[in-house]
Design an enzyme around this catalytic site. Sequence first.
Site, mmCIF file in Angstrom:
data_model
loop_
_atom_site.group_PDB
_atom_site.id
_atom_site.type_symbol
_atom_site.label_atom_id
_atom_site.label_comp_id
_atom_site.label_asym_id
_atom_site.label_seq_id
_atom_site.Cartn_x
_atom_site.Cartn_y
_atom_site.Cartn_z
ATOM 1 N N ASP A 95 -31.530 -72.655 -3.065
ATOM 2 C CA ASP A 95 -30.174 -72.187 -2.789
ATOM 3 C C ASP A 95 -29.515 -73.309 -1.999
ATOM 4 O O ASP A 95 -29.862 -73.563 -0.840
ATOM 5 C CB ASP A 95 -30.234 -70.886 -1.967
ATOM 6 N N TYR B 147 -34.979 -66.932 10.341
ATOM 7 C CA TYR B 147 -34.400 -66.519 9.070
ATOM 8 C C TYR B 147 -33.526 -67.610 8.468
ATOM 9 O O TYR B 147 -32.616 -68.106 9.105
ATOM 10 C CB TYR B 147 -33.556 -65.249 9.249
ATOM 11 N N LYS C 28 -33.643 -65.415 1.866
ATOM 12 C CA LYS C 28 -34.822 -64.923 1.124
ATOM 13 C C LYS C 28 -35.335 -66.022 0.209
ATOM 14 O O LYS C 28 -34.568 -66.813 -0.326
ATOM 15 C CB LYS C 28 -34.418 -63.711 0.282
ATOM 16 N N ASP D 269 -36.106 -66.474 -2.827
ATOM 17 C CA ASP D 269 -35.951 -65.946 -4.184
ATOM 18 C C ASP D 269 -36.863 -66.683 -5.164
ATOM 19 O O ASP D 269 -36.768 -67.897 -5.304
ATOM 20 C CB ASP D 269 -34.490 -66.072 -4.603
ATOM 21 N N ARG E 37 -29.168 -58.887 3.330
ATOM 22 C CA ARG E 37 -29.736 -59.539 4.525
ATOM 23 C C ARG E 37 -31.257 -59.609 4.474
ATOM 24 O O ARG E 37 -31.922 -59.622 5.522
ATOM 25 C CB ARG E 37 -29.261 -58.826 5.802
ATOM 26 N N ASP F 294 -24.676 -56.878 -1.868
ATOM 27 C CA ASP F 294 -25.364 -58.146 -2.172
ATOM 28 C C ASP F 294 -26.555 -57.907 -3.108
ATOM 29 O O ASP F 294 -27.614 -58.524 -2.974
ATOM 30 C CB ASP F 294 -25.858 -58.859 -0.903
#
Length: 366
Positions: free
Chosen positions: A11, A229, A232, A234, A266, A287
């Site tokens: 990302d 954080y 994610k 993915d 989130r 989302d």
Amino acid sequence: MKITISMIKADIGSYPGHVKVHEDVMKVCEESLKEAKNDGLIIDYRIFNAGDDTELLMTHTHGIDAEVIHKFSWDTFIKGTEKAKELGLYGAGQDLLADAFSGNIKGMGPGVAEMEIEERPAESFIVFAADKTEPGAFNYPVFKIFADPFNTAGLVIDPKMHAGFKFTVLDVFEHKKVTLNTPEEMYELLALIGTTGRYPIKHVESKNPDIGIAAAISTEKLALIAGRYVGKDDPVCVVRCQSGLPAVGEVLEGFSLGHLVAGWMRGSHRGPLMPVPLKYSQCTRFDGPPRVISLGFNIKNGKLVGPRDLFDDPAFDYTRQKAMEITDYMRRHGPFEPQRLSADEMEYTTLPGVLEKLKSRMEKAE
Ligand code: F6R
Ligand code: MG
Ligand code: MG
């Protein structure tokens, strides 16, 4: 001929928010891939998006974990990030966690699923890319595909598959791995992979040495890599099909439930994994819900034939409809489990702060 299939993704920015990769970022990355093909570094490539993730599919002869391929991918993502920054996209470069490339892209943020294969005369494979979820989201379908005879008829009726498969599973907390044989060790396998956040399946191999690797999944855990954080992780997954391996339809069948996965808003919620065509790979409702695309290819001397957008089919409408019903039902739980993940699985949490604030007011209960 030995060919390596490398799926490397990151990302590196999207719009609006975490919804979709920008066309101009894709163009910059595609230019880079075209150059690498002209220079002979890679044989072929495709580029696509899964929601806000930029996905590079490459074929080459350098083997898995090849520094030249990983460095090239890193540099391509850097170029894409520059474009994302220029456009003011959201989260530009968010998965590039290191300042400089150092040997192997693993552990630096991008997700990697690679396999080296001896190309069969007709070689079919499918690439899956999911958004707003974690690598363990593939545990359920990959188990169904390679170990469940109710999903894969070939396990029972194709003599070439009858012996079963070998699953390599990671413990991402302890940095360990174990290989389990199915059907013999099916229960041990399920005891691990049911805990999707800790024990993702890394790869599956045929017990037939002439076939070898059958599936590879990216298992990078961004939260663990960065220690905080950063989005994610993915995942992507590459699955070979046919002739001693599950048929294309048996592989796709593994995604027909709309099974519940961790991720979504989130990175802190649970929702159904919705199989969608490329055009619907953008996460909008809360989302989400988490989505997966599947692109099918054939390959000849490393040259890609395809893709076929395999979930672009009314045969998956029912799963999508069901997924939306589940979405609605889960959403109504709001901040309660199981819509919200358990405290230790959440990517964002204010709980430690709340506990700290209430510390002086916490009394001994009878
Ligand atoms: C989940 C995801 C999104 C973001 C959310 C908040 O994987 O990417 O749901 O977590 O949009 O994003 P920030 O914290 O960047 O405002
Ligand atoms: Mg994002
Ligand atoms: Mg994403």
